[in-house]
Design a protein around this motif. Structure first.
Motif, PDB file in Angstrom:
ATOM      1  N   GLY A  44      43.476  25.066  26.114  1.00 10.34           N
ATOM      2  CA  GLY A  44      43.269  23.640  26.333  1.00 10.34           C
ATOM      3  C   GLY A  44      43.638  23.150  27.717  1.00 10.34           C
ATOM      4  O   GLY A  44      43.540  21.955  28.005  1.00 10.34           O
ATOM      5  N   LYS A  45      44.025  24.061  28.603  1.00 12.95           N
ATOM      6  CA  LYS A  45      44.498  23.656  29.933  1.00 12.95           C
ATOM      7  C   LYS A  45      43.409  22.939  30.737  1.00 12.95           C
ATOM      8  O   LYS A  45      43.654  21.872  31.311  1.00 12.95           O
ATOM      9  CB  LYS A  45      44.982  24.877  30.718  1.00 12.95           C
ATOM     10  CG  LYS A  45      46.053  25.711  30.038  1.00 12.95           C
ATOM     11  CD  LYS A  45      46.573  26.815  30.928  1.00 12.95           C
ATOM     12  CE  LYS A  45      45.509  27.756  31.446  1.00 12.95           C
ATOM     13  NZ  LYS A  45      44.773  28.445  30.371  1.00 12.95           N
ATOM     14  N   THR A  46      42.229  23.531  30.793  1.00 13.05           N
ATOM     15  CA  THR A  46      41.156  22.943  31.591  1.00 13.05           C
ATOM     16  C   THR A  46      40.695  21.617  30.994  1.00 13.05           C
ATOM     17  O   THR A  46      40.410  20.656  31.723  1.00 13.05           O
ATOM     18  CB  THR A  46      39.973  23.917  31.704  1.00 13.05           C
ATOM     19  OG1 THR A  46      40.412  25.110  32.360  1.00 13.05           O
ATOM     20  CG2 THR A  46      38.836  23.302  32.502  1.00 13.05           C
ATOM     21  N   THR A  47      40.633  21.542  29.679  1.00 15.92           N
ATOM     22  CA  THR A  47      40.294  20.284  29.029  1.00 15.92           C
ATOM     23  C   THR A  47      41.311  19.211  29.376  1.00 15.92           C
ATOM     24  O   THR A  47      40.950  18.065  29.679  1.00 15.92           O
ATOM     25  CB  THR A  47      40.233  20.469  27.500  1.00 15.92           C
ATOM     26  OG1 THR A  47      39.248  21.446  27.174  1.00 15.92           O
ATOM     27  CG2 THR A  47      39.888  19.161  26.801  1.00 15.92           C
ATOM     28  N   GLN A  91      39.519  26.225  41.858  1.00 11.44           N
ATOM     29  CA  GLN A  91      39.900  27.628  42.035  1.00 11.44           C
ATOM     30  C   GLN A  91      38.923  28.376  42.935  1.00 11.44           C
ATOM     31  O   GLN A  91      39.304  29.343  43.595  1.00 11.44           O
ATOM     32  CB  GLN A  91      40.020  28.335  40.681  1.00 11.44           C
ATOM     33  CG  GLN A  91      38.765  28.375  39.849  1.00 11.44           C
ATOM     34  CD  GLN A  91      38.947  29.186  38.580  1.00 11.44           C
ATOM     35  OE1 GLN A  91      39.218  30.385  38.627  1.00 11.44           O
ATOM     36  NE2 GLN A  91      38.825  28.552  37.435  1.00 11.44           N
ATOM     37  N   ASP A  92      37.666  27.958  42.984  1.00 13.04           N
ATOM     38  CA  ASP A  92      36.672  28.630  43.822  1.00 13.04           C
ATOM     39  C   ASP A  92      36.380  27.836  45.093  1.00 13.04           C
ATOM     40  O   ASP A  92      35.339  28.026  45.720  1.00 13.04           O
ATOM     41  CB  ASP A  92      35.386  28.858  43.026  1.00 13.04           C
ATOM     42  CG  ASP A  92      35.594  29.830  41.879  1.00 13.04           C
ATOM     43  OD1 ASP A  92      36.355  30.802  42.061  1.00 13.04           O
ATOM     44  OD2 ASP A  92      35.021  29.619  40.798  1.00 13.04           O
ATOM     45  N   GLN A 148      40.446  29.354  53.330  1.00  7.54           N
ATOM     46  CA  GLN A 148      39.524  28.504  52.571  1.00  7.54           C
ATOM     47  C   GLN A 148      40.284  27.660  51.551  1.00  7.54           C
ATOM     48  O   GLN A 148      39.952  26.484  51.335  1.00  7.54           O
ATOM     49  CB  GLN A 148      38.465  29.360  51.882  1.00  7.54           C
ATOM     50  CG  GLN A 148      37.468  29.987  52.834  1.00  7.54           C
ATOM     51  CD  GLN A 148      36.358  30.719  52.115  1.00  7.54           C
ATOM     52  OE1 GLN A 148      35.708  30.175  51.240  1.00  7.54           O
ATOM     53  NE2 GLN A 148      36.151  31.982  52.484  1.00  7.54           N
ATOM     54  N   GLN A 149      41.310  28.251  50.943  1.00  7.96           N
ATOM     55  CA  GLN A 149      42.111  27.472  50.008  1.00  7.96           C
ATOM     56  C   GLN A 149      42.824  26.336  50.720  1.00  7.96           C
ATOM     57  O   GLN A 149      42.948  25.224  50.201  1.00  7.96           O
ATOM     58  CB  GLN A 149      43.118  28.376  49.291  1.00  7.96           C
ATOM     59  CG  GLN A 149      43.930  27.687  48.190  1.00  7.96           C
ATOM     60  CD  GLN A 149      43.073  27.188  47.052  1.00  7.96           C
ATOM     61  OE1 GLN A 149      42.312  26.241  47.198  1.00  7.96           O
ATOM     62  NE2 GLN A 149      43.209  27.813  45.891  1.00  7.96           N
ATOM     63  N   GLU A 168      43.920  26.634  38.899  1.00  7.61           N
ATOM     64  CA  GLU A 168      44.013  28.068  39.210  1.00  7.61           C
ATOM     65  C   GLU A 168      43.952  28.309  40.722  1.00  7.61           C
ATOM     66  O   GLU A 168      43.057  29.004  41.227  1.00  7.61           O
ATOM     67  CB  GLU A 168      42.895  28.843  38.509  1.00  7.61           C
ATOM     68  CG  GLU A 168      42.935  28.790  36.994  1.00  7.61           C
ATOM     69  CD  GLU A 168      44.030  29.663  36.403  1.00  7.61           C
ATOM     70  OE1 GLU A 168      44.743  30.335  37.171  1.00  7.61           O
ATOM     71  OE2 GLU A 168      44.163  29.672  35.156  1.00  7.61           O
ATOM     72  N   PRO A 169      44.885  27.763  41.492  1.00  9.55           N
ATOM     73  CA  PRO A 169      44.790  27.824  42.958  1.00  9.55           C
ATOM     74  C   PRO A 169      44.929  29.212  43.555  1.00  9.55           C
ATOM     75  O   PRO A 169      44.563  29.415  44.715  1.00  9.55           O
ATOM     76  CB  PRO A 169      45.945  26.925  43.411  1.00  9.55           C
ATOM     77  CG  PRO A 169      46.937  26.988  42.293  1.00  9.55           C
ATOM     78  CD  PRO A 169      46.098  27.046  41.052  1.00  9.55           C
TER      79      PRO A 169
END
Length: 228
Positions: A44-47, A91-92, A148-149, A168-169
């Motif tokens: 449920g983290k992304t939600t 993350q991307d 890039q990050q 998700e860094p």
């Protein structure tokens, strides 16, 4: 308190086939804190990130950011919150390959109708803050993953939001670079006027958290760290 999440539920579908993504989730976040949300895939983290950033409406419960329940706002006010009230680091990275590094950073300012040259000038100053002075005219593909990050972080902070969200860094970074990025964020980006929420699977960066929330099956199962 910058963020208060109170008894948030999010489900998909109808009974009897209803699937819960979040169940009675409650927590708070103070200015100056970096809160980690951890747990297995599907927990449920992304939600939860989508709910607190104004992207996905919960079925019940409240999300209060700096005194405003964002899910009671009208459509225009909610869009304004997403544009001005929160900075998101993906993350991307989600950098635009046809834009230079400094132009990528300036995108949020352009969306806020800041004049082009003014936006570029401010973006160059932000690139200096994240350690990328002199690389503003390079395309993103000429930078390392860690660089890039940092561009993604610069883009998130250029409009000076009080709440930052990192999804998700370190997912695309090696362990050493990931730790350097989080150490940099804690020492240079986090301050008494800002708070950060980090979703991660990477236990190598736990040391930089103020507190850690553990999730499983849409619920908070543990809450550890400072003040606990």
């Amino acid at each position: 308190m910058i963020l208060t999440v109170q008894k948030v539920n999010k489900w998909f579908g109808e009974e009897p086939a209803r699937t819960y993504a979040l169940r009675e989730v409650s927590f708070g976040l103070d200015f100056g804190e970096m809160l980690y949300i951890v747990g297995p895939s599907g927990s449920g983290k992304t939600t939860l990130l989508s709910v607190i950033s104004g992207i996905l409406r919960p079925n019940s419960g409240s999300v209060t950011v700096e005194g405003k329940d964002i899910w009671t706002l009208d459509t225009d006010a909610l869009a304004d919150f997403r544009l001005h009230g929160v900075g998101f680091v993906f993350q991307d990275y989600h950098l635009f390959p046809r834009l230079t590094t400094v132009e990528n950073v300036a995108v949020p300012l352009i969306l806020r109708r800041v004049p082009w040259e003014e936006g570029l000038q401010k973006s160059r100053k932000i690139l200096e803050i994240v350690g990328l002075s002199g690389k503003g005219e390079l395309p993103p593909q000429k930078l390392s993953g860690g660089e890039q990050q940092r561009v993604a972080i610069a883009r998130a902070i250029v409009a000076e939001p009080d709440l930052l969200i990192f999804d998700e860094p370190t997912a695309s970074l090696d362990g050493d670079t990931g730790k350097k990025i989080l150490a940099f964020v804690k020492n240079n980006i986090l301050n008494e006027r800002r708070a950060i929420v980090v979703v991660t699977h990477d236990d190598r960066i736990y040391e930089y958290a103020s507190r850690i929330i553990h999730m499983e099956d849409g619920r908070i199962t543990d809450h550890t760290g400072a003040g606990q």
